[in-house]
Design a protein around this motif. Structure first.
Motif, PDB file in Angstrom:
ATOM      1  N   GLU A   1       2.431   3.730  -1.096  1.00  0.00           N
ATOM      2  CA  GLU A   1       1.159   3.793  -0.377  1.00  0.00           C
ATOM      3  C   GLU A   1       0.523   2.422  -0.190  1.00  0.00           C
ATOM      4  O   GLU A   1       0.041   2.086   0.896  1.00  0.00           O
ATOM      5  CB  GLU A   1       0.201   4.727  -1.110  1.00  0.00           C
ATOM      6  CG  GLU A   1       0.594   6.189  -0.998  1.00  0.00           C
ATOM      7  CD  GLU A   1      -0.272   7.121  -1.833  1.00  0.00           C
ATOM      8  OE1 GLU A   1      -0.127   8.342  -1.684  1.00  0.00           O
ATOM      9  OE2 GLU A   1      -1.084   6.612  -2.632  1.00  0.00           O
ATOM     10  N   GLU A   2       0.525   1.629  -1.228  1.00  0.00           N
ATOM     11  CA  GLU A   2      -0.079   0.294  -1.117  1.00  0.00           C
ATOM     12  C   GLU A   2       0.661  -0.547  -0.088  1.00  0.00           C
ATOM     13  O   GLU A   2       0.038  -1.288   0.697  1.00  0.00           O
ATOM     14  CB  GLU A   2      -0.076  -0.398  -2.477  1.00  0.00           C
ATOM     15  CG  GLU A   2      -0.827  -1.733  -2.483  1.00  0.00           C
ATOM     16  CD  GLU A   2      -0.933  -2.350  -3.868  1.00  0.00           C
ATOM     17  OE1 GLU A   2      -1.416  -3.496  -3.966  1.00  0.00           O
ATOM     18  OE2 GLU A   2      -0.533  -1.690  -4.856  1.00  0.00           O
ATOM     19  N   ILE A   3       1.978  -0.420  -0.057  1.00  0.00           N
ATOM     20  CA  ILE A   3       2.780  -1.156   0.925  1.00  0.00           C
ATOM     21  C   ILE A   3       2.443  -0.681   2.334  1.00  0.00           C
ATOM     22  O   ILE A   3       2.255  -1.476   3.256  1.00  0.00           O
ATOM     23  CB  ILE A   3       4.286  -0.964   0.643  1.00  0.00           C
ATOM     24  CG1 ILE A   3       4.647  -1.515  -0.739  1.00  0.00           C
ATOM     25  CG2 ILE A   3       5.133  -1.625   1.725  1.00  0.00           C
ATOM     26  CD1 ILE A   3       6.052  -1.170  -1.180  1.00  0.00           C
ATOM     27  N   TYR A   4       2.362   0.637   2.500  1.00  0.00           N
ATOM     28  CA  TYR A   4       2.079   1.224   3.817  1.00  0.00           C
ATOM     29  C   TYR A   4       0.761   0.688   4.379  1.00  0.00           C
ATOM     30  O   TYR A   4       0.718   0.202   5.518  1.00  0.00           O
ATOM     31  CB  TYR A   4       2.026   2.745   3.698  1.00  0.00           C
ATOM     32  CG  TYR A   4       1.660   3.448   4.985  1.00  0.00           C
ATOM     33  CD1 TYR A   4       2.642   3.818   5.893  1.00  0.00           C
ATOM     34  CD2 TYR A   4       0.325   3.741   5.308  1.00  0.00           C
ATOM     35  CE1 TYR A   4       2.316   4.465   7.087  1.00  0.00           C
ATOM     36  CE2 TYR A   4      -0.008   4.382   6.481  1.00  0.00           C
ATOM     37  CZ  TYR A   4       0.985   4.748   7.368  1.00  0.00           C
ATOM     38  OH  TYR A   4       0.657   5.373   8.538  1.00  0.00           O
ATOM     39  N   PHE A   5      -0.298   0.776   3.603  1.00  0.00           N
ATOM     40  CA  PHE A   5      -1.592   0.328   4.097  1.00  0.00           C
ATOM     41  C   PHE A   5      -1.620  -1.185   4.304  1.00  0.00           C
ATOM     42  O   PHE A   5      -2.311  -1.685   5.188  1.00  0.00           O
ATOM     43  CB  PHE A   5      -2.699   0.777   3.152  1.00  0.00           C
ATOM     44  CG  PHE A   5      -2.997   2.248   3.245  1.00  0.00           C
ATOM     45  CD1 PHE A   5      -3.658   2.760   4.345  1.00  0.00           C
ATOM     46  CD2 PHE A   5      -2.590   3.122   2.250  1.00  0.00           C
ATOM     47  CE1 PHE A   5      -3.929   4.120   4.455  1.00  0.00           C
ATOM     48  CE2 PHE A   5      -2.853   4.476   2.342  1.00  0.00           C
ATOM     49  CZ  PHE A   5      -3.515   4.986   3.453  1.00  0.00           C
ATOM     50  N   GLY A   6      -0.845  -1.911   3.499  1.00  0.00           N
ATOM     51  CA  GLY A   6      -0.760  -3.356   3.684  1.00  0.00           C
ATOM     52  C   GLY A   6      -0.021  -3.741   4.950  1.00  0.00           C
ATOM     53  O   GLY A   6      -0.264  -4.803   5.522  1.00  0.00           O
ATOM     54  N   GLN A   7       0.901  -2.878   5.398  1.00  0.00           N
ATOM     55  CA  GLN A   7       1.679  -3.165   6.599  1.00  0.00           C
ATOM     56  C   GLN A   7       0.988  -2.723   7.889  1.00  0.00           C
ATOM     57  O   GLN A   7       1.465  -3.046   8.975  1.00  0.00           O
ATOM     58  CB  GLN A   7       3.046  -2.471   6.506  1.00  0.00           C
ATOM     59  CG  GLN A   7       3.978  -3.077   5.477  1.00  0.00           C
ATOM     60  CD  GLN A   7       5.303  -2.331   5.382  1.00  0.00           C
ATOM     61  OE1 GLN A   7       5.432  -1.206   5.861  1.00  0.00           O
ATOM     62  NE2 GLN A   7       6.289  -2.964   4.761  1.00  0.00           N
TER      63      GLN A   7
ATOM     64  N   SER B   1       0.553  12.926  -1.872  1.00  0.00           N
ATOM     65  CA  SER B   1       0.620  11.667  -1.111  1.00  0.00           C
ATOM     66  C   SER B   1       0.350  12.017   0.341  1.00  0.00           C
ATOM     67  O   SER B   1       1.237  11.985   1.198  1.00  0.00           O
ATOM     68  CB  SER B   1       1.994  11.005  -1.264  1.00  0.00           C
ATOM     69  OG  SER B   1       2.033   9.783  -0.539  1.00  0.00           O
TER      70      SER B   1
ATOM     71  N   ASP C   1     -11.901   1.471  -1.196  1.00  0.00           N
ATOM     72  CA  ASP C   1     -10.486   1.759  -1.019  1.00  0.00           C
ATOM     73  C   ASP C   1      -9.611   1.273  -2.170  1.00  0.00           C
ATOM     74  O   ASP C   1      -8.383   1.265  -2.051  1.00  0.00           O
ATOM     75  CB  ASP C   1      -9.999   1.136   0.295  1.00  0.00           C
ATOM     76  CG  ASP C   1     -10.583   1.851   1.509  1.00  0.00           C
ATOM     77  OD1 ASP C   1     -11.023   3.000   1.341  1.00  0.00           O
ATOM     78  OD2 ASP C   1     -10.603   1.267   2.606  1.00  0.00           O
ATOM     79  N   ASP C   2     -10.221   0.906  -3.291  1.00  0.00           N
ATOM     80  CA  ASP C   2      -9.422   0.603  -4.478  1.00  0.00           C
ATOM     81  C   ASP C   2      -8.739   1.865  -4.997  1.00  0.00           C
ATOM     82  O   ASP C   2      -7.737   1.790  -5.707  1.00  0.00           O
ATOM     83  CB  ASP C   2     -10.303   0.011  -5.587  1.00  0.00           C
ATOM     84  CG  ASP C   2     -10.725  -1.411  -5.287  1.00  0.00           C
ATOM     85  OD1 ASP C   2     -10.372  -1.924  -4.200  1.00  0.00           O
ATOM     86  OD2 ASP C   2     -11.419  -2.017  -6.125  1.00  0.00           O
TER      87      ASP C   2
ATOM     88  N   PRO D   1      -7.788   6.159  -3.719  1.00  0.00           N
ATOM     89  CA  PRO D   1      -7.656   6.968  -2.498  1.00  0.00           C
ATOM     90  C   PRO D   1      -8.730   8.029  -2.335  1.00  0.00           C
ATOM     91  O   PRO D   1      -8.674   8.837  -1.409  1.00  0.00           O
ATOM     92  CB  PRO D   1      -6.278   7.621  -2.685  1.00  0.00           C
ATOM     93  CG  PRO D   1      -6.126   7.751  -4.164  1.00  0.00           C
ATOM     94  CD  PRO D   1      -6.791   6.533  -4.747  1.00  0.00           C
TER      95      PRO D   1
END
Length: 433
Positions: free
Chosen positions: A36-42, A99, A377-378, A380
């Motif tokens: 999830e962290e990767i997804y939102f970062g991308q 998720s 957003d720290d 979900p």
């Protein structure tokens, strides 16, 4: 984290479904949540947010497909599906809800595609299935369902004003839609548009559903809308103008005047897919609360947060209403399997009203236990709350379902009265009830 099938339905779950439940649970816990962290970062920034899809989602889709965790939502009634009952899928969808942003899409089980695929599978011609259903099932494209309109109260679909006018071998579409989920996605290749082919027929025979390729001239995406500030990029919820949009006559689904029939078929099981996933989202919210309140660094007035009676009570209330809501959802899914969506309208409606309320209460308590951190957003939680509030409108507002539930109950009134009148009369006038 393991998943336990509720004991009261365990004998209704096939060995294959039990294996899929385990595989989905492992996929969600070990792949989706960590991604999830990767997804939102991308995600893109600014105007780029609706121009490309985070690469991690395609990686997860390939893993899910190779693991057989693909298109699980289509029930055993469809040859294109995974062969599960709605009850079995309810358990799987709950796990995916842990998720909510990633797991459904990674397994090709996310709205609005699920409902649209069901329309094509149930009502589409062989040509329509080949052109649209096949790539949707393969996860090669995405879709949107354009029904809600800005200028009318769309909770009553008879109000819809978009016109679908026959012109020789074509239809011309004019209308103003909004809150069209998925329309902003660069992979969105097709709209299913609901409008009126007749303004004079019976009010439930005026509406039709037609296939409109996304690249058809005359379609304008006015803007992506936000839910409490969240734009849900790259899919989005868009305001759209259809101006003299021309499509072939064979794009009509099922025939003119069949719109209500189609949307009822589309929204049968689909109405509770959100409910199924919401159970998982609530479970995650409660998990986060448990982690937070037992953190040794979180002490107030000399106690752990978990030692305060108000926190303990909040946890207890959350546990109870999650389990209550789960039983409603499972009962609705089981009824759909037994009598079809039309015969399970009351059960579907009850789940649709109760579950979003439950989710909001659970997430709100979790936000409260996280303090100000729960608002950002720290965690979900704020995003889950926004999604939960949306569900009180999605697939029909609560008020519509309440009306339907009440009317269905009132149909029992005469029978109830007759049964009461058949009871033996008490002869002793001094007897008490």
């Amino acid at each position: 984290m393991g998943y336990t099938i509720p004991s009261l339905i365990e004998d209704k779950i096939s060995p294959r479904a039990k294996q899929l439940i385990k595989l989905v649970n492992d996929f969600v816990e070990n792949d989706c949540i960590p991604a999830e962290e990767i997804y939102f970062g991308q995600l893109g920034k600014g105007e780029e947010r609706f121009k490309y899809v985070p690469p991690i989602i395609e990686e997860l889709k390939q893993k899910a497909k190779s693991s057989g965790l693909w298109n699980l939502f289509l029930s055993k009634h469809y040859p294109e599906g995974a062969g599960l009952t709605n009850l079995e899928y309810a358990l799987i969808a709950e796990i995916m809800g842990r998720s909510l942003r990633i797991a459904p899409e990674a397994t090709n089980c996310s709205a609005p595609d699920t409902g649209n695929m069901e329309v094509f599978a149930k009502y589409g011609t062989p040509d329509q299935k080949e052109k649209w259903l096949k790539p949707l099932l393969n996860g090669e494209i995405r879709s949107a369902f354009a029904m809600t309109e800005k200028a009318v109260a769309s909770s009553d679909a008879t109000n819809i004003e978009t016109s679908i006018k026959r012109d020789g071998n074509h239809y011309i579409i004019n209308g103003h839609k909004w809150w069209i989920s998925g329309a902003g996605d660069p992979r969105c290749a097709v709209f299913l548009v609901m409008g009126k082919t007749s303004f004079n027929a019976n009010k439930h025979k005026q509406q039709s559903v037609i296939i409109v390729p996304r690249n058809t001239p005359g379609i304008t995406i006015v803007r992506p809308l936000t839910v409490f500030g969240y734009d849900d990029a790259p899919e989005g919820h868009c305001e759209i103008l259809f101006k003299n949009v021309k499509v072939p006559a064979e794009n009509i689904i099922l025939g003119e005047g069949r719109g209500f029939e189609i949307i009822q078929g589309r929204l049968g099981p689909g109405r509770i897919h959100h409910c199924m996933r919401s159970i998982g989202a609530a479970e995650r919210g409660l998990d986060l609360m448990l982690i937070r309140v037992t953190d040794p660094s979180r002490r107030t007035f000399g106690k752990l947060l978990a030692e305060h009676e108000t926190i303990i009570a909040d946890i207890a209330h959350s546990r109870m209403i999650i389990d209550q809501a789960r039983l409603l959802v499972l009962n609705a899914a089981d009824m759909i399997d037994k009598v079809g969506a039309k015969g399970a309208l009351k059960e579907i409606g009850m789940a649709k009203v109760i579950v979003p309320d439950m989710l909001l209460k659970v997430i709100d308590r979790s936000i409260q236990s996280h303090g100000a951190g729960g608002l950002c957003d720290d965690f979900p939680l704020a995003y889950l709350y926004a999604g939960g509030r949306t569900l009180k409108f999605a697939d029909g507002p609560d008020e519509v379902h309440m009306q339907q539930i009440g009317k269905l109950e009132l149909k029992r009134a005469q029978k109830v009265k007759e049964e009461y009148e058949k009871r033996p009369k008490i002869k002793n006038v001094n007897a008490k009830l």
